[in-house]
Design a protein around this motif. Structure first.
Motif, PDB file in Angstrom:
ATOM      1  N   PRO A 112     -55.715  75.995 -40.441  1.00  0.00           N
ATOM      2  CA  PRO A 112     -54.909  75.859 -39.223  1.00  0.00           C
ATOM      3  C   PRO A 112     -53.483  75.366 -39.464  1.00  0.00           C
ATOM      4  N   LYS A 146     -51.788  74.611 -31.846  1.00  0.00           N
ATOM      5  CA  LYS A 146     -53.119  74.285 -31.308  1.00  0.00           C
ATOM      6  C   LYS A 146     -53.463  75.197 -30.130  1.00  0.00           C
ATOM      7  N   LEU A 149     -54.333  78.691 -31.339  1.00  0.00           N
ATOM      8  CA  LEU A 149     -55.708  78.726 -31.870  1.00  0.00           C
ATOM      9  C   LEU A 149     -56.732  78.741 -30.725  1.00  0.00           C
ATOM     10  N   TRP A 163     -62.313  76.975 -33.134  1.00  0.00           N
ATOM     11  CA  TRP A 163     -61.550  77.077 -34.380  1.00  0.00           C
ATOM     12  C   TRP A 163     -61.761  75.871 -35.287  1.00  0.00           C
ATOM     13  N   GLN A 164     -62.214  74.739 -34.724  1.00  0.00           N
ATOM     14  CA  GLN A 164     -62.416  73.515 -35.500  1.00  0.00           C
ATOM     15  C   GLN A 164     -63.824  73.418 -36.081  1.00  0.00           C
ATOM     16  N   ILE A 170     -60.776  81.767 -39.757  1.00  0.00           N
ATOM     17  CA  ILE A 170     -59.424  81.941 -39.213  1.00  0.00           C
ATOM     18  C   ILE A 170     -58.631  82.783 -40.206  1.00  0.00           C
TER      19      ILE A 170
END
Length: 192
Positions: A112, A146, A149, A163-164, A170
């Motif tokens: 990210p 952020k 994403l 996404w985390q 990704i």
């Protein structure tokens, strides 16, 4: 991917215009002559159609499965007739349709913190779900990394924070973006 020369950008825009018109008027693609040079290289591409500055269709392919010229023609037809968010483009709309082409680089897996808003487009995958947003989307909406994403996850039908999570992939790409509007402005300047 090296930047496309001006004459090849124009050739792709003309091909996309012919493909949209042929698709809308006759339900088929125009004859596509074998491409050479950069237009013959396999490439991912997205075609965006706008009418009166509003989105009217957008279809693309991320994977480089066809030559850039073939991909442009097929995606232009798809954007005109197959975007599930819109009714197919009608013949009476053709004069108002503006075409934008996004020629994509290869996908690269990224963390990210490596994502540059305005430079990268995103493909986020988790299981069978995939969300993709072009680089210009985040810039046009002035999103933070952020938010970009999160919105890509939402586009793919995932939770905003997916996404985390471990197991989420990704990938980023860049896009060379050009449109008929670029050349209309150029023509207007020359004729002034």
């Amino acid at each position: 991917m090296s930047p496309l020369p001006d004459n090849e950008r124009r050739a792709l825009l003309e091909l996309a215009r012919r493909a949209v018109a042929e698709a809308v008027q006759h339900g088929r693609l125009p004859e596509i002559e074998p491409a050479s040079g950069p237009l013959a290289n396999p490439s991912g591409v997205f075609i965006t159609l706008r009418r009166r500055s509003r989105l009217r269709g957008c279809i693309g392919q991320v994977e480089a499965l066809k030559s850039l010229a073939e991909a442009v023609a097929h995606c232009a037809m798809g954007a005109a007739l197959e975007d599930p968010r819109f009714e197919p483009v009608r013949p009476d709309e053709l004069a108002e349709i503006e075409i934008e082409i996004s020629a994509l680089s290869r996908l690269e897996r990224v963390q990210p913190e490596q994502i540059e808003v305005g430079r990268h487009g995103l493909l986020i995958s988790r299981g069978a779900r995939r969300g993709l947003l072009l680089p210009q989307v985040a810039s046009e909406r002035n999103w933070s990394r952020k938010r970009f994403l999160e919105e890509t996850c939402v586009k793919g039908g995932m939770e905003r924070e997916a996404w985390q999570e471990p197991g989420t992939r990704i990938e980023a790409f860049t896009a060379e973006v050009f449109s008929e509007a670029d050349y209309r402005v150029e023509r207007q300047r020359r004729s002034s």
